[in-house]
Design a protein around this motif. Structure first.
Motif, PDB file in Angstrom:
ATOM      1  N   PHE A   1      42.296  56.649 108.497  1.00  0.00           N
ATOM      2  CA  PHE A   1      42.384  58.347 108.010  1.00  0.00           C
ATOM      3  C   PHE A   1      40.893  58.569 108.475  1.00  0.00           C
ATOM      4  O   PHE A   1      40.203  58.252 108.606  1.00  0.00           O
ATOM      5  CB  PHE A   1      43.030  57.860 106.848  1.00  0.00           C
ATOM      6  N   SER A   2      41.491  60.002 108.038  1.00  0.00           N
ATOM      7  CA  SER A   2      40.197  61.379 108.493  1.00  0.00           C
ATOM      8  C   SER A   2      40.209  62.323 107.722  1.00  0.00           C
ATOM      9  O   SER A   2      42.134  62.477 107.339  1.00  0.00           O
ATOM     10  CB  SER A   2      39.854  61.871 110.043  1.00  0.00           C
ATOM     11  N   GLY A   3      39.895  62.796 107.110  1.00  0.00           N
ATOM     12  CA  GLY A   3      39.965  64.294 105.898  1.00  0.00           C
ATOM     13  C   GLY A   3      38.679  65.184 106.056  1.00  0.00           C
ATOM     14  O   GLY A   3      37.934  64.666 105.941  1.00  0.00           O
ATOM     15  N   VAL A   4      38.884  65.480 104.372  1.00  0.00           N
ATOM     16  CA  VAL A   4      38.395  66.242 104.257  1.00  0.00           C
ATOM     17  C   VAL A   4      38.001  66.370 102.570  1.00  0.00           C
ATOM     18  O   VAL A   4      38.937  66.285 102.173  1.00  0.00           O
ATOM     19  CB  VAL A   4      38.554  68.131 104.285  1.00  0.00           C
ATOM     20  N   VAL A   5      36.967  66.353 102.405  1.00  0.00           N
ATOM     21  CA  VAL A   5      36.682  65.848 100.600  1.00  0.00           C
ATOM     22  C   VAL A   5      37.183  67.334  99.985  1.00  0.00           C
ATOM     23  O   VAL A   5      36.765  68.081  99.835  1.00  0.00           O
ATOM     24  CB  VAL A   5      34.773  66.178 100.747  1.00  0.00           C
ATOM     25  N   LYS A   6      37.459  67.174  98.643  1.00  0.00           N
ATOM     26  CA  LYS A   6      38.293  68.121  98.147  1.00  0.00           C
ATOM     27  C   LYS A   6      37.774  68.235  96.461  1.00  0.00           C
ATOM     28  O   LYS A   6      38.221  69.122  96.023  1.00  0.00           O
ATOM     29  CB  LYS A   6      39.880  68.316  98.299  1.00  0.00           C
ATOM     30  N   ALA A   7      37.257  67.229  96.220  1.00  0.00           N
ATOM     31  CA  ALA A   7      36.327  67.028  94.991  1.00  0.00           C
ATOM     32  C   ALA A   7      36.310  65.202  94.998  1.00  0.00           C
ATOM     33  O   ALA A   7      36.092  64.825  95.847  1.00  0.00           O
ATOM     34  CB  ALA A   7      37.915  66.671  93.812  1.00  0.00           C
ATOM     35  N   ILE A   8      34.402  65.764  93.807  1.00  0.00           N
ATOM     36  CA  ILE A   8      33.815  64.180  94.170  1.00  0.00           C
ATOM     37  C   ILE A   8      33.718  63.620  92.429  1.00  0.00           C
ATOM     38  O   ILE A   8      33.658  64.373  91.472  1.00  0.00           O
ATOM     39  CB  ILE A   8      32.446  64.553  94.695  1.00  0.00           C
TER      40      ILE A   8
ATOM     41  N   ILE B   1      36.106  59.312  95.923  1.00  0.00           N
ATOM     42  CA  ILE B   1      36.147  61.049  96.107  1.00  0.00           C
ATOM     43  C   ILE B   1      37.393  61.403  96.493  1.00  0.00           C
ATOM     44  O   ILE B   1      38.795  60.248  97.466  1.00  0.00           O
ATOM     45  CB  ILE B   1      34.777  60.764  97.667  1.00  0.00           C
ATOM     46  N   LEU B   2      37.879  62.860  96.060  1.00  0.00           N
ATOM     47  CA  LEU B   2      39.119  62.773  96.525  1.00  0.00           C
ATOM     48  C   LEU B   2      39.456  63.494  97.740  1.00  0.00           C
ATOM     49  O   LEU B   2      38.577  64.386  98.111  1.00  0.00           O
ATOM     50  CB  LEU B   2      39.603  63.759  95.995  1.00  0.00           C
ATOM     51  N   VAL B   3      40.127  63.379  98.713  1.00  0.00           N
ATOM     52  CA  VAL B   3      40.312  63.092  99.832  1.00  0.00           C
ATOM     53  C   VAL B   3      41.612  63.798 100.242  1.00  0.00           C
ATOM     54  O   VAL B   3      42.278  63.534  99.823  1.00  0.00           O
ATOM     55  CB  VAL B   3      39.995  62.420 101.389  1.00  0.00           C
ATOM     56  N   GLU B   4      41.385  64.905 101.211  1.00  0.00           N
ATOM     57  CA  GLU B   4      42.438  65.219 101.868  1.00  0.00           C
ATOM     58  C   GLU B   4      42.871  65.067 103.147  1.00  0.00           C
ATOM     59  O   GLU B   4      41.553  65.841 103.873  1.00  0.00           O
ATOM     60  CB  GLU B   4      42.417  67.523 101.738  1.00  0.00           C
ATOM     61  N   VAL B   5      44.060  64.020 103.023  1.00  0.00           N
ATOM     62  CA  VAL B   5      44.195  63.914 104.306  1.00  0.00           C
ATOM     63  C   VAL B   5      44.528  64.331 105.487  1.00  0.00           C
ATOM     64  O   VAL B   5      45.532  65.137 105.872  1.00  0.00           O
ATOM     65  CB  VAL B   5      45.474  62.502 104.509  1.00  0.00           C
ATOM     66  N   LYS B   6      43.882  64.140 106.413  1.00  0.00           N
ATOM     67  CA  LYS B   6      44.258  65.071 107.672  1.00  0.00           C
ATOM     68  C   LYS B   6      44.493  64.573 108.562  1.00  0.00           C
ATOM     69  O   LYS B   6      46.318  65.197 109.185  1.00  0.00           O
ATOM     70  CB  LYS B   6      42.916  65.847 108.367  1.00  0.00           C
ATOM     71  N   ALA B   7      44.723  63.161 109.184  1.00  0.00           N
ATOM     72  CA  ALA B   7      45.243  62.046 110.188  1.00  0.00           C
ATOM     73  C   ALA B   7      45.495  61.053 109.486  1.00  0.00           C
ATOM     74  O   ALA B   7      43.916  60.202 108.791  1.00  0.00           O
ATOM     75  CB  ALA B   7      44.297  62.449 111.549  1.00  0.00           C
TER      76      ALA B   7
ATOM     77  N   ASN C   1      58.482  48.034 117.980  1.00  0.00           N
ATOM     78  CA  ASN C   1      57.771  49.178 118.694  1.00  0.00           C
ATOM     79  C   ASN C   1      57.413  48.996 119.508  1.00  0.00           C
ATOM     80  O   ASN C   1      56.416  48.384 120.643  1.00  0.00           O
ATOM     81  CB  ASN C   1      56.238  49.897 117.865  1.00  0.00           C
ATOM     82  N   SER C   2      58.092  49.897 120.757  1.00  0.00           N
ATOM     83  CA  SER C   2      57.630  50.344 122.268  1.00  0.00           C
ATOM     84  C   SER C   2      56.651  51.093 122.470  1.00  0.00           C
ATOM     85  O   SER C   2      56.282  50.734 123.595  1.00  0.00           O
ATOM     86  CB  SER C   2      59.171  50.184 122.933  1.00  0.00           C
ATOM     87  N   GLY C   3      56.798  52.034 121.523  1.00  0.00           N
ATOM     88  CA  GLY C   3      55.012  53.024 121.722  1.00  0.00           C
ATOM     89  C   GLY C   3      53.883  52.533 121.885  1.00  0.00           C
ATOM     90  O   GLY C   3      53.658  51.780 121.156  1.00  0.00           O
ATOM     91  N   LEU C   4      53.406  53.894 122.028  1.00  0.00           N
ATOM     92  CA  LEU C   4      51.557  53.573 121.330  1.00  0.00           C
ATOM     93  C   LEU C   4      50.687  53.486 120.124  1.00  0.00           C
ATOM     94  O   LEU C   4      52.444  53.357 119.060  1.00  0.00           O
ATOM     95  CB  LEU C   4      50.482  53.781 122.783  1.00  0.00           C
ATOM     96  N   LYS C   5      49.919  53.983 119.930  1.00  0.00           N
ATOM     97  CA  LYS C   5      49.912  54.767 117.904  1.00  0.00           C
ATOM     98  C   LYS C   5      50.160  55.789 117.767  1.00  0.00           C
ATOM     99  O   LYS C   5      50.387  56.506 118.856  1.00  0.00           O
ATOM    100  CB  LYS C   5      48.635  54.889 118.423  1.00  0.00           C
ATOM    101  N   VAL C   6      51.195  56.099 116.711  1.00  0.00           N
ATOM    102  CA  VAL C   6      51.878  56.884 115.773  1.00  0.00           C
ATOM    103  C   VAL C   6      50.372  57.243 114.893  1.00  0.00           C
ATOM    104  O   VAL C   6      49.922  57.056 114.158  1.00  0.00           O
ATOM    105  CB  VAL C   6      52.861  57.092 115.246  1.00  0.00           C
ATOM    106  N   ILE C   7      50.257  58.406 115.029  1.00  0.00           N
ATOM    107  CA  ILE C   7      49.460  59.374 114.206  1.00  0.00           C
ATOM    108  C   ILE C   7      50.726  60.562 112.919  1.00  0.00           C
ATOM    109  O   ILE C   7      51.363  61.138 113.789  1.00  0.00           O
ATOM    110  CB  ILE C   7      48.111  60.037 114.878  1.00  0.00           C
ATOM    111  N   VAL C   8      49.968  60.458 111.554  1.00  0.00           N
ATOM    112  CA  VAL C   8      50.839  61.148 111.063  1.00  0.00           C
ATOM    113  C   VAL C   8      49.752  62.587 110.399  1.00  0.00           C
ATOM    114  O   VAL C   8      48.600  61.928 109.865  1.00  0.00           O
ATOM    115  CB  VAL C   8      51.529  60.291 109.555  1.00  0.00           C
TER     116      VAL C   8
END
Ligand code: ZN
Ligand code: ZN
Length: 336
Positions: free
Chosen positions: A60-67, A27-33, A322-329
């Protein structure tokens, strides 16, 4: 598409790369987070077994772009998350249900390109529907599933006392799971005072600095001690907090050439169990259901949200700790 590529150790940049094409079963995923994890920092620094160039990112999570043409369960537009680990299911380890020791193990963002990119491909069998979770929370399901696997193995008996060393994102997840598993009391410690203060808001019965822990007179009083630091000195110092016949669990990843001093007579005399888990094995679906139930607060451990362009500076920064918590891109722009 745009991607953060580690071209060689300590040399990473956001660049234009070719968009991947899904194979028949992919599956091709458009990465959201995409969550940033210690493994990504290891890939950046070069202390890892894979090849370069590599696009890291395995949470990661995202939306299906192609299968691909053999994909049956997903359609374009579906909201998905995925277990990044790809097991062969044919080797001796896999056949004994020890898939995390698969001799031909692959992982998205480790041995193949990952989620710090606008798009990625992943086999259909690794993909899960994320329902109406936010993309940010769905990206946190992977670290949750590692913690679920660990707590299944360590066993936290009802009415037990638990000490968690390290109040980073995984320490805070372990804190919540230990409570759910029936610990009557969870103590968490960290060297950073702001992390200690925050742990109190997430249900810790006692949140203390490492120094305070030393002075509390709580040696030999915890049924289970979970190290979430991966610092050899912290692991060595943790043994004394384990109750007789208790368990010291190594969740943090220590450097692979490190060593510690433990008195073997003490292990014998006090019947100590010292154990660990490696990655995760088939706990992704369980973690997803826990996240969907709302019983684990994953959003609470996220403290920074970045665009893809900010990733190169982040890795330079994380190299020194790393002195912080979780970083999300958010490779396609910041969303929930
Ligand atoms: Zn990770
Ligand atoms: Zn295998």
């Amino acid at each position: 598409m745009k991607a953060y590529v580690v071209e060689s150790p300590r040399k990473g940049a956001v660049m234009e790369t070719e968009m991947p094409t899904p194979a028949d079963d992919e599956i091709l995923v458009e990465v959201k987070a995409a969550g940033v994890c210690g493994t990504d920092v290891h890939i950046y620094k070069g202390d890892y077994f894979g090849e370069y160039p590599r696009i890291p990112g395995h949470e990661f999570s995202g939306v299906v772009k192609a299968i691909g043409k053999h994909v049956t369960k997903y359609q374009v537009g579906d909201r998905v998350a995925a277990d990044p680990n790809i097991f062969c299911e044919g080797c001796d380890a896999c056949k004994e249900n020890k898939q995390n020791f698969c001799v031909d193990m692959h992982a998205v963002g480790v041995t193949r390109h990952g989620a710090f990119a606008q798009y990625l491909t992943v086999p259909e069998r690794c993909v899960f529907p994320m329902g109406d979770l936010s993309f940010t929370v769905a990206a946190m399901v992977e670290p949750l599933s590692c913690a679920v696997y660990a707590q299944e193995k360590m066993g936290i008996p009802l009415g037990s006392s638990v000490l968690i060393i390290g109040a980073g994102p995984v320490g805070l997840i372990h804190l919540q799971l230990a409570k759910m598993n029936g610990a009557y009391e969870v103590t968490i410690s960290d060297i950073i005072e702001s992390k200690v203060a925050f742990a109190k808001t997430l249900g810790a019965d006692r949140a203390v600095t490492s120094q305070e822990l030393e002075q509390m007179g709580v040696e030999r009083s915890f049924d289970v001690v979970i190290d979430c630091t991966g610092v050899p000195e912290a692991v060595e110092g943790a043994v004394k907090y384990v109750k007789d016949a208790g368990t010291l669990f190594l969740f943090g990843v220590c450097p692979d050439n490190s060593s510690i001093n433990i008195n073997p007579y003490e292990i014998f005399k006090r019947e100590l169990t010292i154990t660990a888990t490696y990655a995760l094995k088939k706990t992704y679906g369980k973690a997803l259901r826990l996240a969907q139930s709302g019983q684990v607060d994953l959003l609470a451990v996220v403290d920074r949200r970045l665009e893809l362009d900010e990733v190169p500076d982040l890795f330079t920064e994380l190299e020194s700790g790393n002195s912080g918590l979780k970083v999300i891109v958010y490779p396609n722009g910041i969303v929930d």
